[in-house]
Design an enzyme around this catalytic site. Structure first.
Site, short mmCIF file in Angstrom:
data_model
loop_
_atom_site.label_atom_id
_atom_site.label_comp_id
_atom_site.label_asym_id
_atom_site.label_seq_id
_atom_site.Cartn_x
_atom_site.Cartn_y
_atom_site.Cartn_z
N PRO A 260 0.83 -1.19 0.00
CG PRO A 260 -0.37 -1.36 1.96
CD PRO A 260 0.84 -1.86 1.27
CB CYS A 261 0.63 4.18 -2.10
SG CYS A 261 1.83 5.06 -3.04
#
Lengths: 340, 224
Positions: free
Chosen positions: B176-177
């Protein structure tokens, strides 16, 4: 301004002699090997447009899925060619004999490669990771325009240092001050308050350096480097993708040896120990201390960009001059394992 | 990061990860008994003869998913088959295949620390009983529908196929960014004393979000 060392790095190349794997040969006689000069900072899949013409008439019908091997070991295509060579050839082989396959991709071992796009994605990803390590965020890479990113990648693909040098300042990567030179080599003012202003591309004392360490371990000393046996699988290599914490101490120079040892603290350096032993803090008994020293591992060889490095070189110089275009420093190390 | 007992910028040190991992594994064992426990795999490195108990990763392996032919929108967890009669503590949680019609898919999950980004990352892979790896398209069919839409719609979850950092094999990686940003958000909402999150709860909080993407939900009790 690119300095001379960086020019040498970008111009570095490895002569390859590429043989078509016999199971892919559908013609008689089998084709002669292709001779290609591969840029050190490049990647094997990028050579395919140069290689394929040699072999296309010999290939069986069907779709290509191209991969390379060296003495039976499938080559990881996302590792720069120069690093593969330094790591896998204890004694540099010239030309380097590789085998190319057009079928039978070992997808249980190698991640898939869809040509240039995969290589570019890998490059940009590594660049983001390196920037995150150096600057604490990767917003400069993320904010780069699509065309700038394209141009940066193209400059690396073509080995065009001039184009790269014009574009890389847009990344605003913080730099490490060279410890051996007294005066700052950049004209921009230095940040004196510590590394908080990451958007200023000046000489900032960055604390973390992106390093990819590839370690080959041997159990005994060898007279000649060519006697070191080759690897059978990638499990014979330990890969560490972790940043070096660059320590700045008054009066001390942080060397390449310090950097490598900081990544392998259990193995060599102060904290070396063999399994089952307690770390002894107060070691008054010198005999015991000698015993421990004998049992410590030892760095036999460290190669960066094909150069056998003297370990006492200031790490800052190594980083500033020998890193790859994605801002990672790739170090291939041969170590002698601690003796038990 | 101050004392190391709390996380204030959404990121973990390597020591913090060890602590958080063990806390996560302990809570999981207590509250999530429909699954086998996570185990800690130390980075014993064969070539370097390292025996580094401080560094390692969490592993949950051989989770059997029976490809279900029916849609079950209420049940948002993975359709996991468990042997309810297995009462003894054993490392090998043998899971029986109940239904011969369906092909058995096995999943391995590893929670690995990224020293570059200073956050955990989830690696996973799927395979058949013969060991053949499953493609992402096939894996998506095993995920509950809400997970798949999370994957498609969200801008921040990315699944890529990359080499496992320690195992020299291709795995799928969920990264996940901006993990540190939403961890900070989670800290703000749960604790009144600013953005502090106790290290012990880091992985629990992280997994409460990340696990959903791969269909692994955790009971709310784990968040206490």
């Amino acid at each position: 301004m690119a300095n001379e060392a960086v020019k040498y790095v970008w111009e570095g190349a490895i002569p390859l002699q590429i043989h078509l794997h016999k199971s892919d040969v559908a013609s008689h006689p089998s084709p002669p090997p292709a001779l290609v000069l591969a840029p050190r900072i490049g990647y094997l899949p990028l050579l395919i447009p140069h290689i394929k013409p040699y072999f296309k008439d010999s290939l069986p019908p069907g779709e290509d899925s191209i991969w390379f091997d060296y003495k039976g070991v499938p080559l990881k295509w996302y590792i720069p060619t120069g690093v593969l060579f330094d790591l896998l050839c204890a004694e540099p082989e010239r030309p380097w004999n590789l085998t190319v396959h057009f079928r039978g991709y070992p997808s249980n071992i190698l991640i898939p490669c869809e040509g240039e796009d995969s290589v570019k994605w890998n490059f940009v990803n590594s660049l983001k990771e390196a920037q995150y390590i150096i600057n604490g965020n990767c917003k400069n890479v993320m904010n780069m325009s699509q065309s700038d990113q394209e141009d940066l990648w193209t400059s690396v693909m073509n080995g065009d240092l001039d184009a790269y040098t014009k574009l890389s300042p847009k990344l605003k990567m913080a730099t490490i001050e060279d410890e051996f030179s007294r005066k700052a080599s950049l004209s921009s003012p230095q940040s004196r308050q510590g590394a908080t202003e990451m958007d200023v591309a000046g000489q900032i004392k960055t604390a973390r350096v992106p390093v990819r360490l590839y370690v080959r371990s041997i159990n005994q000393d060898f007279e000649n480097i060519e006697d070191v046996p080759g690897i059978d699988t990638w499990d014979d290599i330990s890969y560490l993708n972790r940043p070096v914490e660059f320590l700045r101490e008054e009066g001390k120079c942080f060397t390449l040896r310090n950097a490598i040892e900081s990544l392998l603290p259990e193995f060599i350096g102060d904290r070396a120990q063999t399994s089952g032993e307690e770390r002894s803090r107060d070691d008054d008994n010198t005999e015991e201390a000698d015993g421990l020293l004998r049992e410590m591992g030892e760095i036999k060889l460290a190669r960066i960009q094909g150069i056998e490095m003297k370990l006492e070189i200031p790490f800052s110089w190594v980083v500033n001059n020998l890193m790859n275009p994605e801002f990672y420093l790739h170090i291939s190390v041969l170590v002698k394992a601690p003796q038990r | 990061m101050n004392s190391g007992r709390e996380v204030s910028d959404g990121r973990l040190t390597v020591e913090g990860f060890s602590v958080a991992a063990r806390a996560f594994a302990d809570k999981w064992k207590i509250h999530n008994q429909s699954f086998p426990p996570w185990s800690w795999v130390p980075l014993i490195n064969r070539t370097l003869h390292l025996s580094n108990q401080e560094e390692g990763y969490l592993s949950l392996e051989e989770i059997l998913i029976l490809s279900s032919l029916e849609e079950s929108p209420e049940d948002e967890s993975l359709n996991v088959a468990t042997d309810c009669l297995e009462k003894e503590e054993s490392v090998d949680h043998t899971i029986l295949v109940q239904n011969q019609e369906n092909e058995a898919h096995y999943y391995d999950f590893h929670i690995v620390y990224s020293s570059s980004y200073k956050v955990p990352v989830l690696y996973f892979r799927g395979y058949c009983s013969g060991g053949q790896p499953l493609s992402l398209d096939v894996i998506k069919k095993d995920l509950p529908s809400c997970s798949v839409s999370l994957l498609h719609e969200s801008k921040w979850t990315f699944i890529t196929q990359e080499e496992h950092p320690y195992l020299n094999r291709p795995w799928f990686k969920l990264h996940p960014c901006g993990t540190e940003d939403w961890i900070k958000l989670l800290s703000q909402s749960s604790i009144s004393t600013g953005c502090q999150m106790p290290v012990d709860l880091y992985l629990v909080s992280w997994f409460s979000v990340v696990g959903q993407v791969v269909g692994l939900r955790i009971p709310l009790e784990m968040l206490n």
